[in-house]
Design an enzyme around this catalytic site. Sequence first.
Site, PDB file in Angstrom:
ATOM      1  N   LEU A   6       3.107   1.970   2.241  1.00 54.84           N
ATOM      2  CA  LEU A   6       3.336   2.424   3.615  1.00 54.84           C
ATOM      3  C   LEU A   6       4.639   1.852   4.173  1.00 54.84           C
ATOM      4  O   LEU A   6       4.885   1.887   5.370  1.00 54.84           O
ATOM      5  CB  LEU A   6       2.157   2.030   4.508  1.00 54.84           C
ATOM      6  CG  LEU A   6       0.818   2.625   4.072  1.00 54.84           C
ATOM      7  CD1 LEU A   6      -0.309   2.133   4.968  1.00 54.84           C
ATOM      8  CD2 LEU A   6       0.889   4.149   4.115  1.00 54.84           C
ATOM      9  N   ALA A  14       0.827  -1.213   0.000  1.00 56.00           N
ATOM     10  CA  ALA A  14       0.000   0.000   0.000  1.00 56.00           C
ATOM     11  C   ALA A  14       0.859   1.260   0.000  1.00 56.00           C
ATOM     12  O   ALA A  14       0.355   2.368   0.162  1.00 56.00           O
ATOM     13  CB  ALA A  14      -0.928  -0.005   1.214  1.00 56.00           C
ATOM     14  N   GLU A  24      17.712  -3.456   1.421  1.00 54.95           N
ATOM     15  CA  GLU A  24      16.761  -3.245   0.321  1.00 54.95           C
ATOM     16  C   GLU A  24      17.512  -3.166  -1.024  1.00 54.95           C
ATOM     17  O   GLU A  24      17.075  -3.738  -2.021  1.00 54.95           O
ATOM     18  CB  GLU A  24      15.995  -1.944   0.588  1.00 54.95           C
ATOM     19  CG  GLU A  24      14.876  -1.642  -0.348  1.00 54.95           C
ATOM     20  CD  GLU A  24      13.518  -2.121   0.161  1.00 54.95           C
ATOM     21  OE1 GLU A  24      13.345  -2.284   1.382  1.00 54.95           O
ATOM     22  OE2 GLU A  24      12.639  -2.335  -0.683  1.00 54.95           O
ATOM     23  N   ASP A  26      12.395   5.859   4.285  1.00 56.44           N
ATOM     24  CA  ASP A  26      11.444   4.934   4.920  1.00 56.44           C
ATOM     25  C   ASP A  26      12.039   4.320   6.184  1.00 56.44           C
ATOM     26  O   ASP A  26      11.375   4.244   7.222  1.00 56.44           O
ATOM     27  CB  ASP A  26      11.054   3.822   3.938  1.00 56.44           C
ATOM     28  CG  ASP A  26      10.416   4.378   2.678  1.00 56.44           C
ATOM     29  OD1 ASP A  26      10.153   5.593   2.629  1.00 56.44           O
ATOM     30  OD2 ASP A  26      10.187   3.598   1.736  1.00 56.44           O
ATOM     31  N   SER A  86       8.073  -3.020   3.869  1.00 51.29           N
ATOM     32  CA  SER A  86       9.383  -3.675   3.731  1.00 51.29           C
ATOM     33  C   SER A  86      10.418  -2.998   4.630  1.00 51.29           C
ATOM     34  O   SER A  86      11.192  -3.676   5.309  1.00 51.29           O
ATOM     35  CB  SER A  86       9.837  -3.707   2.276  1.00 51.29           C
ATOM     36  OG  SER A  86       9.993  -2.405   1.771  1.00 51.29           O
TER      37      SER A  86
HETATM   38  C1  GAF Z   1      10.159   4.621  -1.768  1.00 51.48           C
HETATM   39  C2  GAF Z   1      11.628   4.580  -1.338  1.00 51.48           C
HETATM   40  F1  GAF Z   1      11.878   3.475  -0.590  1.00 51.48           F
HETATM   41  C3  GAF Z   1      12.040   5.842  -0.594  1.00 51.48           C
HETATM   42  O1  GAF Z   1      13.427   5.809  -0.331  1.00 51.48           O
HETATM   43  C4  GAF Z   1      11.655   7.093  -1.376  1.00 51.48           C
HETATM   44  O2  GAF Z   1      12.540   7.326  -2.435  1.00 51.48           O
HETATM   45  C5  GAF Z   1      10.212   7.006  -1.865  1.00 51.48           C
HETATM   46  O3  GAF Z   1       9.926   5.803  -2.537  1.00 51.48           O
HETATM   47  C6  GAF Z   1       9.884   8.134  -2.789  1.00 51.48           C
HETATM   48  O4  GAF Z   1       9.994   9.355  -2.127  1.00 51.48           O
HETATM   49  O5  GAF Z   1       9.318   4.596  -0.653  1.00 51.48           O
END
Ligand code: GAF
Length: 385
Positions: free
Chosen positions: A124, A122, A159, A171, A127
Amino acid sequence: MIESLQLKNRFKEVFGVEPQLLAKSPGRINIIGEHTDYNDGFVLPTAIDKAIYVAVSKREDNCIHLFAEDFNQGFETDLKDIKPSEVAWANYILGVVHQIQERGKIISGFSLYLDGDVPLGAGLSSSAAVECAVGFALNELFGLSFDRKDIARIGQLAEHTYAGVKCGIMDQFASVLSKKDHVIKLDCRSLDFEYVPLELGDYEIVLFNTNVKHSLASSAYNNRRELCERGVSWVGEKYPQVRSLRDVTLDMLDEIVRPKDEDTYVKCKYVIQENERLANACRALEKGNIEELGRQMFLAHRALSSEYEVSCDELDFLVDYVAQVPEVVGARMMGGGFGGCTINIIKKGYGDTLANQIAPQYKEKFGLELEVIFVNADEGARIIE
Ligand code: GAF
């Protein structure tokens, strides 16, 4: 929320022993500043009150035994044989273990059980939440002495290497460093940050989940990153001090990138202007000017859709719809794009009414259910017990 007792009971059922430690790390939202993190720019995320939970205990041997509740599936391997697997969910954990090993830290075998209430796919960052929950739990279990920024970095590199997405730091940073009722204004170059109170007055944040999961999202994501890097390398030939789009001005783009390639130019310009929108939005939030904050979000969406080209018809439909609704002051697609959620700033208590209005039209047009998700800004990763 998932109760500790439930985690402990399931751990015991699956592995036959008691867990030594329970930890959680949340998903995230981002108010504005999209695709800026891997360009050394600024972002404005925070963790939400939906998280990935892990229960762990040490083993006597060097084996890793994993179990993911969402997939009702186990996975086993040896610490001496950590490599990417065909089992997609296991890669987020193996990638973290690999990063720990890369840093020369010795860990023994462990059993790890994974559950959560962050909706998957979604946008959010479920991961990142998995990576950070695992990193946080193993750090504590084995006394590895990583700090929170290290754990975010470990998750990000997991990742890159085990999930194949060259993501920025946003994130994972939000998942481990967020503070309740605040957003993080994060400088992705220095990793300096400040907490800004998320005070929205008569408004609240409501997410609309498109339920679109785009299979090309990770390759398109990596492609955008390459275009940005290409623009930087062209500018860097003339201006050697330039290391990322953070150092690039619109004049430099006009002079050097535009004559070479229009598409690279448009993508780089988007990033520079998104940092400006974030600065405007932040000032507005600090002054309590929620209408202006929302206006910047609508502008951001338009640019994400028509310039950076990471939106999709479903996201555009939802943002266009709410742009006509007086109770909504701002909305945009959120995260990497090509699906996932829109983030909306809506008059308190109006989210459900609006979702009920949009859902039938959304279903009719796209054949998909519209899901409304209410979230609160919550604190980052923590040990539960
Ligand atoms: C994904 C990526 F994991 C983040 O690092 C970021 O670049 C985002 O896309 C876009 O702003 O969630």
